[in-house]
Design an enzyme around this catalytic site. Structure first.
Site, PDB file in Angstrom:
ATOM      1  N   ASP A  20      30.091  69.213  14.668  1.00  0.00           N
ATOM      2  CA  ASP A  20      29.634  68.116  15.520  1.00  0.00           C
ATOM      3  C   ASP A  20      30.752  67.130  15.852  1.00  0.00           C
ATOM      4  OD1 ASP A  20      27.184  68.054  16.680  1.00  0.00           O
ATOM      5  OD2 ASP A  20      26.324  66.563  15.322  1.00  0.00           O
ATOM      6  N   LEU A  81      19.873  59.074  21.160  1.00  0.00           N
ATOM      7  CA  LEU A  81      19.046  58.173  20.347  1.00  0.00           C
ATOM      8  C   LEU A  81      17.953  58.967  19.657  1.00  0.00           C
ATOM      9  CD1 LEU A  81      18.589  55.478  23.155  1.00  0.00           C
ATOM     10  CD2 LEU A  81      20.427  55.605  21.456  1.00  0.00           C
ATOM     11  N   GLY A 202      15.243  62.055  20.534  1.00  0.00           N
ATOM     12  CA  GLY A 202      13.801  61.783  20.467  1.00  0.00           C
ATOM     13  C   GLY A 202      13.417  60.469  21.115  1.00  0.00           C
ATOM     14  N   ILE A 203      14.173  59.399  20.853  1.00  0.00           N
ATOM     15  CA  ILE A 203      13.877  58.098  21.446  1.00  0.00           C
ATOM     16  C   ILE A 203      14.343  58.056  22.895  1.00  0.00           C
ATOM     17  CG2 ILE A 203      14.336  55.616  21.300  1.00  0.00           C
ATOM     18  CD1 ILE A 203      14.802  56.032  18.248  1.00  0.00           C
ATOM     19  N   GLU A 205      14.758  60.379  25.035  1.00  0.00           N
ATOM     20  CA  GLU A 205      14.015  61.246  25.960  1.00  0.00           C
ATOM     21  C   GLU A 205      12.585  60.783  26.177  1.00  0.00           C
ATOM     22  OE1 GLU A 205      14.251  65.314  24.481  1.00  0.00           O
ATOM     23  OE2 GLU A 205      16.376  65.000  24.031  1.00  0.00           O
ATOM     24  N   ASN A 206      12.013  60.103  25.145  1.00  0.00           N
ATOM     25  CA  ASN A 206      10.560  59.863  25.174  1.00  0.00           C
ATOM     26  C   ASN A 206      10.118  58.413  25.259  1.00  0.00           C
ATOM     27  OD1 ASN A 206       9.720  62.670  24.757  1.00  0.00           O
ATOM     28  ND2 ASN A 206      10.760  62.428  22.794  1.00  0.00           N
TER      29      ASN A 206
END
Ligand code: AMP
Length: 278
Positions: A20, A81, A202-203, A205-206
């Site tokens: 990464d 995020l 997750g944050i 995108e949503n």
């Protein structure tokens, strides 16, 4: 340990490790060096390495595709995020600045990680009787959204709690968005042009709310979101969530680190088996 276990189980299957940190190898020295005595860097390798590189690399390529450009001509600020959070400045396809450092603790507010704190905190907490491992534990596992809210590291739950009037949860959201906006501003220092601000994880995108709360701090940069497109996470507009008046486009792009890892593995495998026969 994972590699050894797989070697024992499947001795003839080549293994590929995709790091990464790899995508951030193009950071210029001014971005990866800390203002510490030189020996920390030369003797111990203390520098900013950056993380989430697989995701930011995917953003660089996917943003270029959505903008009808090539990665080599596309410059973005990529905000990943999730439970961990980091932001990267990408100039013409290459990582040139990133918020995580020697470890994934630096930078943005995260689920349970503090992100940036005053380095003077360490001896202050020592004076209060905390050991280095106590401080490590607190900054990594008990801080961030969890620490500020005293309730949860889960952004969805925090938003619900805040809507029910739980003030510490609202504060956690405010600190999260403000820190993120500050970092977006900071990343512009590493770019000579900006083709898009990109949200993922997750944050990212949503959560239309987190994106909107963050964009509120960015009016001076001229970033304006379209409430409708933002509410639908850009799904009906090729990722775009910015209004036509926005100085820079903002996009939502679902990350796909697994695809990058699979492609890298396939690329190495296609290059021949000689790499694997040591
Ligand atoms: P990740 O590590 O990328 O899986 O992201 C996990 C984070 O995304 C958690 O804080 C979740 O609460 C958050 N998340 C997922 N869906 C939503 C949502 N609809 N609204 C707010 N946060 C969300």
């Amino acid at each position: 340990a994972g590699i050894r276990a797989m070697q024992a189980l499947f001795p003839n299957v080549p293994q590929v490790a995709v790091f990464d940190t790899a995508y951030h190898q193009t950071l210029p020295e001014r971005a990866y060096r800390y203002a510490l005595p030189e020996r920390c860097y030369s003797d111990w390798g203390v520098r900013r390495y950056g993380f989430h590189g697989t995701s930011h690399y995917f953003m660089a390529h996917e943003a270029a595709r959505l903008l009808d450009k090539t990665p080599a001509t596309t410059s973005i600020i990529s905000a990943h995020l999730g439970n961990g959070c980091s932001i990267t400045a990408i100039q013409n396809g290459l990582s040139v600045d990133t918020s995580m450092g020697l470890t994934p603790l630096e930078g943005l507010v995260m689920g349970t990680r503090s992100g940036d704190v005053d380095p003077g905190l360490f001896d202050y907490l020592a004076s209060r009787g905390m050991s280095a491992s106590d401080v490590h534990e607190m900054l990594n596992k008990e801080s961030g959204l969890q620490g500020l809210s005293g309730q949860t590291n889960d952004m969805r739950t925090l938003c619900e709690l805040a809507d029910h009037g739980h003030e510490p949860s609202q504060l956690a959201i405010d600190v999260f968005c403000f820190r993120l906006a500050r970092y977006i501003g900071a990343m512009t220092a590493s770019l000579t042009k900006l083709d898009a601000l990109v949200f993922t994880g997750g944050i990212g995108e949503n959560s239309a709310r987190i994106r909107q709360d963050t964009a509120r701090h960015l009016r001076l940069l001229g970033i304006e979101l379209d409430p409708d497109l933002n509410e639908h996470h850009g799904r009906w507009s090729d990722g775009r969530i910015s209004s036509p008046d926005s100085r820079y486009p903002a996009l939502v792009i679902p990350t796909n680190e697994e695809l990058v890892i699979a492609r890298e593995a396939a690329r190495l495998a296609a290059a021949g088996t000689e790499h694997f026969e040591e």
